[in-house]
Design a protein around this motif. Sequence first.
Motif, PDB file in Angstrom:
ATOM      1  N   THR A 259       0.845  -1.207   0.000  1.00  0.00           N
ATOM      2  CA  THR A 259       0.000   0.000   0.000  1.00  0.00           C
ATOM      3  C   THR A 259       0.875   1.250   0.000  1.00  0.00           C
ATOM      4  OG1 THR A 259      -1.747  -1.161   1.204  1.00  0.00           O
ATOM      5  CG2 THR A 259      -1.836   1.239   1.216  1.00  0.00           C
ATOM      6  N   VAL A 260       1.919   1.238   0.839  1.00  0.00           N
ATOM      7  CA  VAL A 260       2.831   2.388   0.918  1.00  0.00           C
ATOM      8  C   VAL A 260       3.489   2.631  -0.432  1.00  0.00           C
ATOM      9  CG1 VAL A 260       5.036   3.157   1.896  1.00  0.00           C
ATOM     10  CG2 VAL A 260       3.254   2.265   3.401  1.00  0.00           C
ATOM     11  N   ALA A 261       3.913   1.552  -1.113  1.00  0.00           N
ATOM     12  CA  ALA A 261       4.556   1.696  -2.423  1.00  0.00           C
ATOM     13  C   ALA A 261       3.593   2.312  -3.439  1.00  0.00           C
ATOM     14  CB  ALA A 261       5.049   0.332  -2.910  1.00  0.00           C
ATOM     15  N   ARG A 262       2.345   1.880  -3.409  1.00  0.00           N
ATOM     16  CA  ARG A 262       1.347   2.430  -4.335  1.00  0.00           C
ATOM     17  C   ARG A 262       1.109   3.913  -4.046  1.00  0.00           C
ATOM     18  NH1 ARG A 262      -0.582   3.859  -8.772  1.00  0.00           N
ATOM     19  NH2 ARG A 262      -2.850   3.988  -8.987  1.00  0.00           N
ATOM     20  N   LEU A 263       1.065   4.301  -2.766  1.00  0.00           N
ATOM     21  CA  LEU A 263       0.870   5.704  -2.403  1.00  0.00           C
ATOM     22  C   LEU A 263       2.044   6.562  -2.867  1.00  0.00           C
ATOM     23  CD1 LEU A 263      -0.659   5.322   1.174  1.00  0.00           C
ATOM     24  CD2 LEU A 263      -1.841   6.062  -0.898  1.00  0.00           C
ATOM     25  N   ARG A 264       3.260   6.005  -2.812  1.00  0.00           N
ATOM     26  CA  ARG A 264       4.428   6.759  -3.288  1.00  0.00           C
ATOM     27  C   ARG A 264       4.284   7.090  -4.770  1.00  0.00           C
ATOM     28  NH1 ARG A 264       8.072   7.634   0.427  1.00  0.00           N
ATOM     29  NH2 ARG A 264       8.491   6.077   2.050  1.00  0.00           N
ATOM     30  N   ASP A 265       3.726   6.149  -5.525  1.00  0.00           N
ATOM     31  CA  ASP A 265       3.496   6.403  -6.951  1.00  0.00           C
ATOM     32  C   ASP A 265       2.512   7.550  -7.148  1.00  0.00           C
ATOM     33  OD1 ASP A 265       5.202   4.358  -7.644  1.00  0.00           O
ATOM     34  OD2 ASP A 265       3.599   2.868  -7.866  1.00  0.00           O
ATOM     35  N   LEU A 266       1.463   7.572  -6.313  1.00  0.00           N
ATOM     36  CA  LEU A 266       0.370   8.531  -6.505  1.00  0.00           C
ATOM     37  C   LEU A 266       0.759   9.958  -6.133  1.00  0.00           C
ATOM     38  CD1 LEU A 266      -2.638   6.453  -5.141  1.00  0.00           C
ATOM     39  CD2 LEU A 266      -2.364   7.255  -7.485  1.00  0.00           C
ATOM     40  N   ILE A 267       1.618  10.130  -5.112  1.00  0.00           N
ATOM     41  CA  ILE A 267       1.890  11.497  -4.649  1.00  0.00           C
ATOM     42  C   ILE A 267       2.941  12.200  -5.501  1.00  0.00           C
ATOM     43  CG2 ILE A 267       1.097  11.176  -2.281  1.00  0.00           C
ATOM     44  CD1 ILE A 267       4.789  11.146  -2.877  1.00  0.00           C
ATOM     45  N   GLY A 268       3.550  11.487  -6.415  1.00  0.00           N
ATOM     46  CA  GLY A 268       4.448  12.128  -7.373  1.00  0.00           C
ATOM     47  C   GLY A 268       5.532  12.956  -6.706  1.00  0.00           C
ATOM     48  N   ALA A 269       5.620  14.219  -7.106  1.00  0.00           N
ATOM     49  CA  ALA A 269       6.688  15.100  -6.612  1.00  0.00           C
ATOM     50  C   ALA A 269       6.262  15.907  -5.389  1.00  0.00           C
ATOM     51  CB  ALA A 269       7.133  16.049  -7.728  1.00  0.00           C
ATOM     52  N   SER A 270       5.088  15.629  -4.826  1.00  0.00           N
ATOM     53  CA  SER A 270       4.614  16.399  -3.677  1.00  0.00           C
ATOM     54  C   SER A 270       5.466  16.107  -2.445  1.00  0.00           C
ATOM     55  CB  SER A 270       3.146  16.068  -3.379  1.00  0.00           C
ATOM     56  OG  SER A 270       2.755  16.610  -2.131  1.00  0.00           O
ATOM     57  N   ALA A 271       6.145  17.126  -1.928  1.00  0.00           N
ATOM     58  CA  ALA A 271       6.984  16.942  -0.736  1.00  0.00           C
ATOM     59  C   ALA A 271       6.141  16.606   0.483  1.00  0.00           C
ATOM     60  CB  ALA A 271       7.804  18.207  -0.486  1.00  0.00           C
ATOM     61  N   LEU A 272       4.962  17.273   0.607  1.00  0.00           N
ATOM     62  CA  LEU A 272       4.075  17.005   1.733  1.00  0.00           C
ATOM     63  C   LEU A 272       3.555  15.575   1.675  1.00  0.00           C
ATOM     64  CD1 LEU A 272       2.641  18.215   4.213  1.00  0.00           C
ATOM     65  CD2 LEU A 272       0.746  18.836   2.695  1.00  0.00           C
ATOM     66  N   GLY A 273       3.197  15.132   0.473  1.00  0.00           N
ATOM     67  CA  GLY A 273       2.720  13.759   0.307  1.00  0.00           C
ATOM     68  C   GLY A 273       3.777  12.741   0.673  1.00  0.00           C
ATOM     69  N   ALA A 274       5.025  13.008   0.276  1.00  0.00           N
ATOM     70  CA  ALA A 274       6.126  12.091   0.585  1.00  0.00           C
ATOM     71  C   ALA A 274       6.349  12.003   2.091  1.00  0.00           C
ATOM     72  CB  ALA A 274       7.405  12.555  -0.115  1.00  0.00           C
ATOM     73  N   GLU A 275       6.222  13.144   2.777  1.00  0.00           N
ATOM     74  CA  GLU A 275       6.359  13.159   4.233  1.00  0.00           C
ATOM     75  C   GLU A 275       5.290  12.286   4.875  1.00  0.00           C
ATOM     76  OE1 GLU A 275       5.873  16.510   7.721  1.00  0.00           O
ATOM     77  OE2 GLU A 275       6.804  17.147   5.825  1.00  0.00           O
ATOM     78  N   GLY A 276       4.067  12.362   4.369  1.00  0.00           N
ATOM     79  CA  GLY A 276       2.977  11.554   4.896  1.00  0.00           C
ATOM     80  C   GLY A 276       3.181  10.072   4.676  1.00  0.00           C
ATOM     81  N   VAL A 277       3.683   9.706   3.491  1.00  0.00           N
ATOM     82  CA  VAL A 277       3.944   8.290   3.201  1.00  0.00           C
ATOM     83  C   VAL A 277       5.043   7.759   4.125  1.00  0.00           C
ATOM     84  CG1 VAL A 277       4.757   6.651   1.465  1.00  0.00           C
ATOM     85  CG2 VAL A 277       3.162   8.451   0.808  1.00  0.00           C
ATOM     86  N   ASP A 278       6.073   8.569   4.357  1.00  0.00           N
ATOM     87  CA  ASP A 278       7.139   8.159   5.286  1.00  0.00           C
ATOM     88  C   ASP A 278       6.572   7.895   6.680  1.00  0.00           C
ATOM     89  OD1 ASP A 278       9.026   8.396   3.293  1.00  0.00           O
ATOM     90  OD2 ASP A 278       9.743  10.376   3.917  1.00  0.00           O
ATOM     91  N   GLU A 279       5.671   8.760   7.110  1.00  0.00           N
ATOM     92  CA  GLU A 279       5.071   8.591   8.442  1.00  0.00           C
ATOM     93  C   GLU A 279       4.255   7.307   8.522  1.00  0.00           C
ATOM     94  OE1 GLU A 279       4.712  13.361   9.580  1.00  0.00           O
ATOM     95  OE2 GLU A 279       2.897  12.177   9.257  1.00  0.00           O
ATOM     96  N   LEU A 280       3.486   7.016   7.485  1.00  0.00           N
ATOM     97  CA  LEU A 280       2.702   5.776   7.474  1.00  0.00           C
ATOM     98  C   LEU A 280       3.622   4.556   7.527  1.00  0.00           C
ATOM     99  CD1 LEU A 280      -0.174   6.414   4.874  1.00  0.00           C
ATOM    100  CD2 LEU A 280      -0.374   6.203   7.356  1.00  0.00           C
ATOM    101  N   GLU A 281       4.702   4.627   6.797  1.00  0.00           N
ATOM    102  CA  GLU A 281       5.658   3.513   6.785  1.00  0.00           C
ATOM    103  C   GLU A 281       6.256   3.310   8.177  1.00  0.00           C
ATOM    104  OE1 GLU A 281       8.750   1.926   3.469  1.00  0.00           O
ATOM    105  OE2 GLU A 281       9.035   4.007   4.091  1.00  0.00           O
ATOM    106  N   THR A 282       6.607   4.409   8.844  1.00  0.00           N
ATOM    107  CA  THR A 282       7.166   4.319  10.200  1.00  0.00           C
ATOM    108  C   THR A 282       6.157   3.723  11.172  1.00  0.00           C
ATOM    109  OG1 THR A 282       8.575   6.243   9.813  1.00  0.00           O
ATOM    110  CG2 THR A 282       8.162   5.642  12.101  1.00  0.00           C
ATOM    111  N   ILE A 283       4.901   4.182  11.086  1.00  0.00           N
ATOM    112  CA  ILE A 283       3.852   3.657  11.975  1.00  0.00           C
ATOM    113  C   ILE A 283       3.686   2.153  11.762  1.00  0.00           C
ATOM    114  CG2 ILE A 283       1.350   3.663  12.391  1.00  0.00           C
ATOM    115  CD1 ILE A 283       1.425   6.702  11.877  1.00  0.00           C
ATOM    116  N   ALA A 284       3.639   1.724  10.494  1.00  0.00           N
ATOM    117  CA  ALA A 284       3.478   0.296  10.198  1.00  0.00           C
ATOM    118  C   ALA A 284       4.642  -0.509  10.767  1.00  0.00           C
ATOM    119  CB  ALA A 284       3.365   0.088   8.691  1.00  0.00           C
TER     120      ALA A 284
END
Length: 493
Positions: A259-284
């Motif tokens: 799921t995290v990998a798919r979200l990384r694809d979707l947020i593209g170049a968004s720095a805020l989006g990348a920060e959120g995906v990193d947080e989800l990965e850490t929580i998991a």
Amino acid sequence: MSDTKIRRPKAEPPKGFRDYLGAEVTERKSMLDAISAVYHRYGFDPLETSAVETVEALGKFLPDVDRPNEGVFAWQEEDKDWLALRYDLTAPLARVAAQYRNDLPAPYRRYAMGPVWRNEKPGPGRFRQFYQCDADTVGAPSVAADAEICAMLADVFETLGLAGDYVIKVNNRKVLNGVMEVAGVLDPADPARFAEERGIVLRAIDKIDRLGEDGVRALLGAGRKDESGDFTKGAGLSEAQAEVVMGFVSAKRATGPETVARLRDLIGASALGAEGVDELETIADLLAAQGYGPDRIQIDPGVVRGLGYYTGPVFEAELTFQVTDEKGRPRNFGSVAGGGRYDDLVKRFTGQSVPATGISIGVDRLLAALRAKGRSTADTAGPVVVTVMDRDRMADYMAMAAELRQAGIRAEVYLGNPKNFGNQLKYADKRQSPVAVIQGGNEAAAGTVILKDLVLGAKIAESATLEEWKDRPAQVEVPRADLLAAVRKMLAQ
């Protein structure tokens, strides 16, 4: 003689309010005690705040603009200050965190339980006073605090006997905002721009389970007409923009890493989006290290918490077992808790951003779920009733009740009119009493008491055959000195 008829008040609560009697209060207290024990084990401290706050302290009102004061019960004092009943337990926490910031430990971990009031339109199962049960950590910027909240909530459900019947879903508003940025409805340089469109998109995503993909697509575009013909305005997104959002809605995969990998694809170049995906990965990762797998806690992009102040991870707890709705159709029980990170709430008081994260449990819904599963552990049995055969011997009867109470057995003396003994037994039945204690003049002279097994009596009355009960007498006479031992034996049976 005056013909004026006395106008008596109606014996009923106001519309949208209700009373909680005996067993309901006992069941709720038992459940909250079990939840408190889990919170206490995690190092959280209890907090009780006033039911009344200043309107200024409450801050953001509810979005129900059709109601007076935007959905809160508020009034103006003589000194012109406006006061209101609290509509949640989070706004008072923000005030406490600001007021006592020099005295409280940092981070500050607290739980709170109590009624809140919302001046909303009442409906079936929708009341204007209800109970909430919150746990929050204020002053911890690390998403380890968010992971801890999720683990603690999972432990609550396990403690309440709901193992295998729940899932806690975790998403991140930063990821969602990153997707919005890619879709062209969020401008990082001007957050106020496209606010209306984003609101429509959020509400549309939140309705995916009810409306399905086609319904959500319609709301992302021009709008949607429901079966009754009512039209709901859409966000006005192009097909390409809508496709980005729909990709987010359907991004959940079989495992958290996928799921995290798919979200990384979707947020593209968004720095805020990348920060959120990193947080989800850490929580998991943090949850997996503690043994909380996707069977209990999972990354789910479909979770959209409605409150605007969530700034990072958001959580929603759903009970997955099926119940029957009012039309007789099977459906999942659904959501009983939600929360997330809200780093800007305390800032209103101090001017400084204070990180915070928490969860709120809908007490009435969770209690209804425990009843539906037969998991309520509260002891709702009535007291042993000591009947009164002779008014002049009230002291003897009260001594019996006192002896039982001192041994930890719930007991009471009948304090109504003792003239009709039948009414005393009817009273005991209405109290759901398990045992009645009887001592008339003859028993007093003989130094004995009679114990009537009311549970057995009810079973015999409703049973077609007495075979299973024939070895247990419904009434026994025992020495007065053996009262306590005999009552204990009868209760144990």
